[in-house]
Write a protein that holds these residues in place. Structure first.
Motif, PDB file in Angstrom:
ATOM      1  N   LYS A  34      -7.964  13.707  10.495  1.00  0.00           N
ATOM      2  CA  LYS A  34      -6.695  14.362  10.827  1.00  0.00           C
ATOM      3  C   LYS A  34      -6.134  13.693  12.063  1.00  0.00           C
ATOM      4  O   LYS A  34      -6.901  13.232  12.902  1.00  0.00           O
ATOM      5  CB  LYS A  34      -6.918  15.850  11.109  1.00  0.00           C
ATOM      6  CG  LYS A  34      -7.255  16.662   9.890  1.00  0.00           C
ATOM      7  CD  LYS A  34      -7.404  18.119  10.303  1.00  0.00           C
ATOM      8  CE  LYS A  34      -7.758  19.017   9.150  1.00  0.00           C
ATOM      9  NZ  LYS A  34      -7.940  20.393   9.589  1.00  0.00           N
ATOM     10  N   PRO A  35      -4.840  13.688  12.241  1.00  0.00           N
ATOM     11  CA  PRO A  35      -3.859  14.262  11.329  1.00  0.00           C
ATOM     12  C   PRO A  35      -3.873  13.507  10.008  1.00  0.00           C
ATOM     13  O   PRO A  35      -4.088  12.300   9.964  1.00  0.00           O
ATOM     14  CB  PRO A  35      -2.524  14.112  12.051  1.00  0.00           C
ATOM     15  CG  PRO A  35      -2.730  12.993  13.016  1.00  0.00           C
ATOM     16  CD  PRO A  35      -4.184  13.026  13.374  1.00  0.00           C
ATOM     17  N   LEU A  36      -3.651  14.263   8.938  1.00  0.00           N
ATOM     18  CA  LEU A  36      -3.738  13.686   7.607  1.00  0.00           C
ATOM     19  C   LEU A  36      -2.643  12.661   7.360  1.00  0.00           C
ATOM     20  O   LEU A  36      -1.490  12.889   7.671  1.00  0.00           O
ATOM     21  CB  LEU A  36      -3.633  14.780   6.550  1.00  0.00           C
ATOM     22  CG  LEU A  36      -4.782  15.773   6.475  1.00  0.00           C
ATOM     23  CD1 LEU A  36      -4.497  16.804   5.382  1.00  0.00           C
ATOM     24  CD2 LEU A  36      -6.109  15.088   6.236  1.00  0.00           C
ATOM     25  N   ASP A  37      -3.036  11.563   6.772  1.00  0.00           N
ATOM     26  CA  ASP A  37      -2.113  10.564   6.243  1.00  0.00           C
ATOM     27  C   ASP A  37      -2.006  10.908   4.759  1.00  0.00           C
ATOM     28  O   ASP A  37      -2.944  10.658   3.989  1.00  0.00           O
ATOM     29  CB  ASP A  37      -2.687   9.168   6.468  1.00  0.00           C
ATOM     30  CG  ASP A  37      -1.894   8.066   5.791  1.00  0.00           C
ATOM     31  OD1 ASP A  37      -1.072   8.366   4.893  1.00  0.00           O
ATOM     32  OD2 ASP A  37      -2.115   6.900   6.144  1.00  0.00           O
ATOM     33  N   ILE A  38      -0.912  11.533   4.361  1.00  0.00           N
ATOM     34  CA  ILE A  38      -0.804  12.050   2.996  1.00  0.00           C
ATOM     35  C   ILE A  38      -0.935  10.945   1.960  1.00  0.00           C
ATOM     36  O   ILE A  38      -1.456  11.158   0.867  1.00  0.00           O
ATOM     37  CB  ILE A  38       0.478  12.894   2.799  1.00  0.00           C
ATOM     38  CG1 ILE A  38       0.331  13.772   1.540  1.00  0.00           C
ATOM     39  CG2 ILE A  38       1.696  12.028   2.743  1.00  0.00           C
ATOM     40  CD1 ILE A  38      -0.787  14.771   1.593  1.00  0.00           C
ATOM     41  N   GLY A  39      -0.512   9.738   2.305  1.00  0.00           N
ATOM     42  CA  GLY A  39      -0.693   8.614   1.385  1.00  0.00           C
ATOM     43  C   GLY A  39      -2.166   8.350   1.130  1.00  0.00           C
ATOM     44  O   GLY A  39      -2.586   8.132  -0.011  1.00  0.00           O
ATOM     45  N   GLN A  71       0.842  -1.204   0.000  1.00  0.00           N
ATOM     46  CA  GLN A  71       0.000   0.000   0.000  1.00  0.00           C
ATOM     47  C   GLN A  71       0.872   1.247   0.000  1.00  0.00           C
ATOM     48  O   GLN A  71       0.639   2.179  -0.755  1.00  0.00           O
ATOM     49  CB  GLN A  71      -0.917  -0.005   1.234  1.00  0.00           C
ATOM     50  CG  GLN A  71      -1.777   1.224   1.385  1.00  0.00           C
ATOM     51  CD  GLN A  71      -3.016   1.171   0.532  1.00  0.00           C
ATOM     52  OE1 GLN A  71      -3.369   0.148  -0.027  1.00  0.00           O
ATOM     53  NE2 GLN A  71      -3.672   2.289   0.412  1.00  0.00           N
ATOM     54  N   THR A  72       1.908   1.268   0.835  1.00  0.00           N
ATOM     55  CA  THR A  72       2.820   2.408   0.909  1.00  0.00           C
ATOM     56  C   THR A  72       3.533   2.622  -0.416  1.00  0.00           C
ATOM     57  O   THR A  72       3.668   3.754  -0.879  1.00  0.00           O
ATOM     58  CB  THR A  72       3.838   2.205   2.048  1.00  0.00           C
ATOM     59  OG1 THR A  72       3.126   2.076   3.282  1.00  0.00           O
ATOM     60  CG2 THR A  72       4.797   3.371   2.148  1.00  0.00           C
ATOM     61  N   GLU A  73       3.956   1.543  -1.046  1.00  0.00           N
ATOM     62  CA  GLU A  73       4.609   1.646  -2.361  1.00  0.00           C
ATOM     63  C   GLU A  73       3.657   2.245  -3.393  1.00  0.00           C
ATOM     64  O   GLU A  73       4.049   3.078  -4.201  1.00  0.00           O
ATOM     65  CB  GLU A  73       5.085   0.278  -2.828  1.00  0.00           C
ATOM     66  CG  GLU A  73       6.299  -0.242  -2.079  1.00  0.00           C
ATOM     67  CD  GLU A  73       6.658  -1.668  -2.476  1.00  0.00           C
ATOM     68  OE1 GLU A  73       6.206  -2.124  -3.553  1.00  0.00           O
ATOM     69  OE2 GLU A  73       7.368  -2.316  -1.702  1.00  0.00           O
TER      70      GLU A  73
END
Length: 170
Positions: A150-155, A31-33
């Motif tokens: 929030k806090p936002l997870d930019i991914g 998922q991170t990739e």
């Protein structure tokens, strides 16, 4: 914990920890990739956030991903920016919920009520620290498409934008 000690020889300390193996690790890594590969080049975002630091953080991450940002610091500015821009100017609106002057719910209702097609169809994503089920429902009732805590997870923000605008991962 076991400790063995002998005078003039030394001390041996043994600590045994038991834990469960995270079976979701590989899925999370994939998922991170995927999140890192999302290219938002050319995506036009109306970013609505009253907190300067939150605005700066979100703006930096989105610009780094290739998006272009128009900023509004309260709901009234967001409605004005959207209504004065030509139809199709923005691809998505990221809308804080708790703001002075006009909150995100009211701003969304006003944008949705504008007499133009893109006002009815533009994806509007709530960004809020309020993450209870009733908060999600209130966002949807106001006309928002999605609710991000929030806090936002930019991914997660990038994945959400990509999903709503149909952007493929590179």
């Amino acid at each position: 914990v076991r400790i063995q000690s002998q005078r003039d020889v030394g001390t041996r300390v043994e600590v045994t920890l038991t834990f469960d193996v995270d079976r979701n690790y590989e899925a999370a890594a994939r998922q991170t990739e995927q999140e890192e590969r999302i290219d938002l080049t050319g995506v036009r975002v109306l970013l609505v956030e009253d907190n300067d630091l939150n605005m700066e953080i979100a703006e930096t991450f989105l610009i780094d991903a290739g998006a272009s940002i128009t900023k509004a610091f309260n709901g009234q500015q967001a409605v004005y920016a959207f209504s004065k821009a030509p139809a199709g100017t923005f691809d998505i609106i990221l809308m804080d919920v708790m703001m002075p002057v006009m909150d995100g719910y009211e701003a969304t209702r006003r944008i949705r009520s504008l007499n133009r097609l893109d006002a009815k169809t533009i994806p509007i994503v709530a960004m809020t620290a309020n993450a209870f089920a009733e908060d999600v429902e209130e966002s949807r009732s106001a006309g928002m498409n999605e609710h991000i805590s929030k806090p936002l997870d930019i991914g997660k923000v990038k994945l959400t934008i990509a999903r709503y605008i149909g952007r493929k991962r590179s």
